[in-house]
Write a protein that holds these residues in place. Structure first.
Motif, PDB file in Angstrom:
ATOM      1  N   TYR A 164       0.836  -1.207   0.000  1.00 40.85           N
ATOM      2  CA  TYR A 164       0.000   0.000   0.000  1.00 40.85           C
ATOM      3  C   TYR A 164       0.871   1.257   0.000  1.00 40.85           C
ATOM      4  O   TYR A 164       0.640   2.179  -0.787  1.00 40.85           O
ATOM      5  CB  TYR A 164      -0.936   0.009   1.214  1.00 40.85           C
ATOM      6  CG  TYR A 164      -1.753   1.273   1.297  1.00 40.85           C
ATOM      7  CD1 TYR A 164      -2.912   1.410   0.540  1.00 40.85           C
ATOM      8  CD2 TYR A 164      -1.360   2.335   2.105  1.00 40.85           C
ATOM      9  CE1 TYR A 164      -3.661   2.577   0.584  1.00 40.85           C
ATOM     10  CE2 TYR A 164      -2.091   3.501   2.158  1.00 40.85           C
ATOM     11  CZ  TYR A 164      -3.242   3.626   1.396  1.00 40.85           C
ATOM     12  OH  TYR A 164      -3.968   4.787   1.429  1.00 40.85           O
TER      13      TYR A 164
ATOM     14  N   GLU B   5       2.602   1.951  -3.250  1.00 45.55           N
ATOM     15  CA  GLU B   5       1.648   2.411  -4.279  1.00 45.55           C
ATOM     16  C   GLU B   5       1.327   3.898  -4.129  1.00 45.55           C
ATOM     17  O   GLU B   5       0.948   4.544  -5.094  1.00 45.55           O
ATOM     18  CB  GLU B   5       0.340   1.606  -4.176  1.00 45.55           C
ATOM     19  CG  GLU B   5       0.456   0.158  -4.586  1.00 45.55           C
ATOM     20  CD  GLU B   5      -0.758  -0.669  -4.177  1.00 45.55           C
ATOM     21  OE1 GLU B   5      -1.745  -0.105  -3.636  1.00 45.55           O
ATOM     22  OE2 GLU B   5      -0.722  -1.890  -4.377  1.00 45.55           O
ATOM     23  N   THR B   6       1.449   4.418  -2.925  1.00 45.50           N
ATOM     24  CA  THR B   6       1.025   5.792  -2.647  1.00 45.50           C
ATOM     25  C   THR B   6       2.175   6.751  -2.344  1.00 45.50           C
ATOM     26  O   THR B   6       1.933   7.946  -2.175  1.00 45.50           O
ATOM     27  CB  THR B   6       0.026   5.812  -1.466  1.00 45.50           C
ATOM     28  OG1 THR B   6       0.647   5.220  -0.317  1.00 45.50           O
ATOM     29  CG2 THR B   6      -1.249   5.048  -1.816  1.00 45.50           C
ATOM     30  N   HIS B   7       3.408   6.241  -2.260  1.00 45.62           N
ATOM     31  CA  HIS B   7       4.579   7.067  -1.942  1.00 45.62           C
ATOM     32  C   HIS B   7       5.785   6.568  -2.745  1.00 45.62           C
ATOM     33  O   HIS B   7       5.847   5.397  -3.123  1.00 45.62           O
ATOM     34  CB  HIS B   7       4.931   6.978  -0.453  1.00 45.62           C
ATOM     35  CG  HIS B   7       3.879   7.528   0.441  1.00 45.62           C
ATOM     36  ND1 HIS B   7       2.736   6.814   0.743  1.00 45.62           N
ATOM     37  CD2 HIS B   7       3.780   8.713   1.086  1.00 45.62           C
ATOM     38  CE1 HIS B   7       1.981   7.548   1.555  1.00 45.62           C
ATOM     39  NE2 HIS B   7       2.585   8.699   1.773  1.00 45.62           N
TER      40      HIS B   7
END
Length: 188
Positions: free
Chosen positions: A115, A118-120
């Motif tokens: 997760y 995917e976001t950083h």
């Protein structure tokens, strides 16, 4: 505590067959405080009185998620990214004693790293484990982690001071491994 029956609306971030990771909410934040206070060497940071300040600092610098056992809906621990302002963040895990030995630590940290990547932007994840914590070392290795350093768990200056003043002996000094875990890219 069960989140399935009558629990608050939980925001699930990612799931596997065994566990899910979710945003921490007011209900699970108190479980986090109690668990952290029982296990932390700095227990006062997690006291009821001090925790609001500690939580504000955590929200600013760290990313904490609740780990939920899918079969029962129970909170079984917490995972977190420490130092969110770096491309090499540290992964933390704390599973409640009664849920240990089920593979939840590995599953939850896998979900968290997926997760977060995917976001950083992440170059690699760091993992710290006491040299005598076989389970934590095994999880890091299962994630593809390699040991890059072995060091004392407290700074050398503290050790020197403790030895000079007869407060510490060699038997008091514990060591940790620093692992680097590669970022796993999903293949289309």
């Amino acid at each position: 505590m069960s989140l399935k029956n009558g629990g608050s609306d939980v925001v699930i971030l990612k799931s596997s067959d065994k566990v899910s990771i979710a945003e921490i909410d007011e209900e699970t934040k108190e479980i986090y405080r109690q668990m952290s206070q029982s296990r932390s060497v700095v227990k006062s940071m997690y006291s009821s009185e001090q925790f609001p300040q500690t939580w504000e600092s955590l929200k600013t610098n760290d990313f904490v998620c609740t780990v939920i056992e899918n079969q029962t809906g129970q909170v079984c621990g917490f995972v977190q990214i420490l130092e969110t302002d770096t491309k090499t963040p540290e992964v933390g895990i704390d599973i409640m004693d009664e849920f240990m030995g089920n593979g939840y630590g590995y599953e939850a940290t896998k979900l968290l790293m997926e997760y977060y990547a995917e976001t950083h932007e992440v170059k690699y994840f760091r993992w710290k484990a006491s040299t005598d914590n076989a389970a934590s070392c095994a999880i890091a290795k299962k994630h593809g982690g390699t040991i890059v350093k072995k060091k004392t768990s407290i700074p050398q200056r503290v050790i020197d001071f403790g030895k000079e003043n007869g407060i510490l002996t060699d038997e008091d000094i514990t060591y940790i491994y620093i692992f680097h875990i590669p970022v796993k890219k999903e293949v289309d």
